[in-house]
Each structure stands twice: as structure tokens, then as C-alpha cells.
Design a protein around this motif. Structure first.
Motif, PDB file in Angstrom:
ATOM      1  N   SER A  50       0.830  -1.201   0.000  1.00 33.99           N
ATOM      2  CA  SER A  50       0.000   0.000   0.000  1.00 33.99           C
ATOM      3  C   SER A  50       0.872   1.262   0.000  1.00 33.99           C
ATOM      4  O   SER A  50       0.604   2.229  -0.741  1.00 33.99           O
ATOM      5  N   GLU A  51       1.913   1.266   0.803  1.00 37.11           N
ATOM      6  CA  GLU A  51       2.843   2.404   0.838  1.00 37.11           C
ATOM      7  C   GLU A  51       3.544   2.568  -0.513  1.00 37.11           C
ATOM      8  O   GLU A  51       3.753   3.688  -0.996  1.00 37.11           O
ATOM      9  N   TYR A  93       2.369   1.650  -3.485  1.00 31.59           N
ATOM     10  CA  TYR A  93       1.411   2.169  -4.474  1.00 31.59           C
ATOM     11  C   TYR A  93       1.253   3.687  -4.351  1.00 31.59           C
ATOM     12  O   TYR A  93       1.146   4.394  -5.363  1.00 31.59           O
ATOM     13  N   LYS A  94       1.238   4.173  -3.123  1.00 29.67           N
ATOM     14  CA  LYS A  94       1.084   5.617  -2.915  1.00 29.67           C
ATOM     15  C   LYS A  94       2.283   6.379  -3.467  1.00 29.67           C
ATOM     16  O   LYS A  94       2.141   7.507  -3.954  1.00 29.67           O
ATOM     17  N   THR A  95       3.452   5.740  -3.418  1.00 28.31           N
ATOM     18  CA  THR A  95       4.662   6.379  -3.954  1.00 28.31           C
ATOM     19  C   THR A  95       4.711   6.278  -5.471  1.00 28.31           C
ATOM     20  O   THR A  95       5.017   7.253  -6.166  1.00 28.31           O
ATOM     21  N   LYS A 125       2.186   5.424  -7.685  1.00 29.07           N
ATOM     22  CA  LYS A 125       0.986   5.923  -8.369  1.00 29.07           C
ATOM     23  C   LYS A 125       0.760   5.234  -9.726  1.00 29.07           C
ATOM     24  O   LYS A 125       0.683   5.886 -10.779  1.00 29.07           O
ATOM     25  N   ASN A 128      -6.382   1.136  -2.179  1.00 29.40           N
ATOM     26  CA  ASN A 128      -5.923   2.379  -2.805  1.00 29.40           C
ATOM     27  C   ASN A 128      -6.722   2.751  -4.047  1.00 29.40           C
ATOM     28  O   ASN A 128      -6.327   3.645  -4.794  1.00 29.40           O
TER      29      ASN A 128
END
Length: 392
Positions: A75-76, A78-80, A82, A101
Motif C-alpha cells: 500500500s505504501e 502504491y502511494k509512492t 501511483k 488504494n
């Protein structure tokens, strides 16, 4: 450019990893920016690097589909990163994290384990609640599910997976380069084989599911009928000692165990016939490799084999476990070279039509495009939103 994160949990190089490498080799890199997320120190890392694709190694996903710590790490990530799409191979954690996400998910289903009719998996995997939980998770966590053979799609639909989400994309491989006559003679000589021997091979892990015991029993029958028929057994596995013991008990002198061979083209390129005796398959890559060279197969009618080998067209099917039928099929082709040549010709043609790597790659790219087209445009942030001009 469209950004895709592919997640695979394999630490070794199996069928899924090989297919992924084939896809990455052929994908349109001007349109798709693909990175591969995989376990730290996976054997796939250097192989993927060879084709010029970025890898991201993370802890917590080694050879297991689900883990809470893996969900957090992914999850972390994916946030980085994108990404527009997350494409998973097994890796349930990756699908859960993508759902959290709100990302588009493509999931490739490589194996078959829920079909009532087509597999011999533990009973709990074929009954409520496990079977139906699989279908519910597929529907909730995936936007598109790629089935690598019709039998894989059938097994998913049987769980309640939405048929509209399950899309058939046959496994594809790069066609093998044929051996020269000199290379073929040298490869045969390495194992004491003559130019006029009729050479068959089963290239597979030495495990129960692959049916090697039936091949050995068929070899015993063939030995009595035609001493020029030789059978090569290529691979390693937990059944190796037991199979060699069985070969000794059967007194088969027409069987050669080669062990592990890194470049299987040297085997596939020198044989006359492929053998597959598996209890279950999706789309067997060894069969495809043979087809690409015009090598027909005698294969069990289990799982996805009938969707690769069309009986009497590019090979011969026999009922799984029937070693008598297996031996008769091999002997018949040995005695009918014209039929063997016809099957080989059609094998190459069918490979080009259905199983070439470029055919597979274009199909997956189309799935990506369709999903990306469905993503709503991003709304501008408050900082980016245009401000009304002040009225003076």
C-alpha cells in the motif's frame, strides 16, 4: 505513458515467472512503463533485469499469497509509485492493497484448483466455503482476471467468478530456434542416441502430478516392440529416487534420465515427439516449445492439454493414467512417419496462430488499454483549481 506495477511472489523461476519475462520482453515500452515488484533476492530479479525492466524488491511476499505486513508495504509502495494498473500473479496481498488504494487490478490465474471435474486437489478446495470464497474475492478484488487456458476459466466460473471479468489469454512463448543438423547430431550423441533412433522426451518436474510412472510403464512395453524408441526424462524433483528405482525394477534400458538441463532447447530440438502424462495442467509451456519447432506431442487428456493438443491434428491425446494407450500412440507414430510429419506441420501453424508470445502480449496490452480508458480523469487539487478573477 501508462504506468503498470506487476506483482509476483515467486522466489524461484517457474512457469509464471517465465511467462512474465516473455511478456516483458515483447511489451510496447513506448506506451507502457512497467516495473515488477517481487520478493527480495528472488531468482527472477536478474532475469528481469536482463530485459531492461525495473524491479522493486520488498520483504514479506516470498512464495506466499497473503500477509498483513505485505499489504501495508505494498500500500505504501502504491502511494509512492501511483500506477494506473496493478497486475498480480497470485499475490492476494497485492490485490487487497490495490483495492484499498482504489486502483485498477488485473489478475492472472495460472493454476486450476477449484474445478470439480478436472483436478485432483484436496476436497476442501472444491466445496463451500473455500470454493465460493475464491469466487467472491475474485469479483471484489479484480477488475479483470486473465485465465491462461479454457480450463482455468472454467474453474474460476465454477467458484462464482463473474464470467465478464474472466478473459481467456493463452500462454504464449517465443518460438524456439531450431537446432542445425550438426547440433542435433551432437545433442543426440551426448546421450548415446543414434540418428535413426525415435526419440521422445518428457520434460517436467519429477513430481507425482506429472505422471512419470506411466511413462516408465509405457517404456517397458515399447522396449519389447521396437528397441529404436528411446525416452528421455528431463528434470529434477522429489520423485527422482523413486522413479529411478521403478525404472530399475521394470528393467527399462530405453530410458535416459538427464537431470536438470538449463537450455531445454537442446532436448526439444533433437526429439521426434513430446510426452506429457500429467494429471492436471493449465497450458503446458513444454508442449508449446515443442509446437514452435514442429514437434507434435502425445499428451494426457487432463486439464488444459486438450486445448493445446488437438487430437489427430497436432498430436495425440490419451486418457490420463492409461500407459497402454500411451505406448500404443507412440508406437503408431513411430510406424507412420507421414502422419508424424503432418502433425508436426500443423503443430507449427497452430503455434503461430494461438501461442506465439506476440499474440499473448497484444491481448494483455488490449486489456490494459481498456481498463485505463475506464479510469475517470483526475480532478485538480484545491491548489491547482482555477480561481475566479476578483471583480473590481
Amino acid at each position: 505513458m501508462h504506468k503498470v506495477l506487476t506483482v509476483i511472489s515467486d522466489t524461484n523461476i517457474g512457469g509464471a515467472g517465465k511467462l512474465l519475462i516473455t511478456f516483458l520482453t515483447n511489451v510496447n515500452r513506448e506506451e507502457f512503463d512497467i516495473s515488477v515488484v517481487l520478493p527480495k533476492d528472488s531468482l527472477l530479479v536478474p532475469e528481469i533485469a536482463k530485459v531492461g525492466i525495473r524491479t522493486i524488491e520488498i520483504e514479506g511476499i516470498s512464495d506466499k499469497s497473503f500477509g498483513l505486513s505485505a499489504i501495508k508495504r505494498l500500500s505504501e509502495l502504491y502511494k509512492t509509485e501511483k500506477p494506473h494498473i496493478v497486475h498480480t500473479h497470485a499475490a492476494l496481498s497485492a490485490r487487497v492493497a490495490a483495492k484499498l488504494n482504489k486502483l485498477k487490478v488485473v489478475h492472472t490465474r495460472h493454476s486450476v484448483h477449484t474445478s470439480q471435474r478436472l483436478t485432483k486437489e484436496p476436497g476442501y478446495k472444491k466445496k463451500f466455503p473455500y470454493k465460493h470464497l475464491v469466487g467472491a474475492l475474485n469479483n471484489y478484488l479484480s477488475d479483470t482476471i486473465i485465465a491462461t487456458s479454457p480450463v482455468a476459466k472454467l474453474s474460476m466460473v465454477e467458484t462464482g467468478t463473474n464470467q465478464k471479468k474472466a478473459i481467456m489469454v493463452y500462454n504464449g512463448i517465443d518460438a524456439f530456434e531450431p537446432l542445425s543438423d550438426k547440433e542435433k547430431r551432437a545433442a543426440r550423441a551426448q546421450y548415446g542416441l543414434k540418428d535413426d533412433d525415435f526419440v521422445c522426451a518428457i520434460i517436467a518436474r519429477l513430481e507425482k502430478v506429472k505422471g512419470h510412472e506411466y511413462v516408465l510403464k509405457a517404456a517397458q512395453m515399447l522396449q519389447r516392440e521396437d528397441s529404436s524408441i528411446k525416452i528421455i526424462i528431463t528434470g529434477i524433483g522429489s520423485e527422482e529416487d523413486d522413479l529411478k528405482k521403478l525404472a530399475k525394477e521394470l528393467e527399462v534400458e530405453n530410458v535416459i534420465f538427464t537431470g536438470f538441463i538449463e537450455d531445454v532447447r537442446t532436448v526439444t530440438g533433437m526429439i521426434d515427439l513430446n510426452i506429457n502424462a500429467s494429471h492436471t495442467e493449465t497450458t503446458n509451456l513444454v508442449l508449446l516449445e515443442g509446437l514452435s519447432l514442429g514437434v507434435p506431442a502425445v499428451a494426457s487428456d487432463s486439464g488444459g492439454n486438450p486445448f493445446v493438443i488437438n487430437d489427430g491434428v497436432n498430436g495425440v491425446l490419451f486418457e490420463g493414467g492409461d500407459y497402454v494407450a500411451l505406448s500404443k500412440a507412440i508406437l503408431a507414430l513411430r510406424q507412420n512417419p507421414k502422419e508424424l510429419a503432418h502433425l508436426g506441420k500443423r503443430a507449427k501453424e497452430i503455434f503461430a496462430e494461438k501461442f506465439d508470445s506476440k499474440v499473448m502480449t497484444r491481448r494483455v496490452e488490449d486489456i490494459y488499454r481498456e481498463l485505463i480508458a475506464s479510469i475517470p480523469p483526475e480532478e485538480p487539487s484545491v491548489e491547482e483549481a482555477p480561481q475566479d478573477e476578483e471583480v473590481t
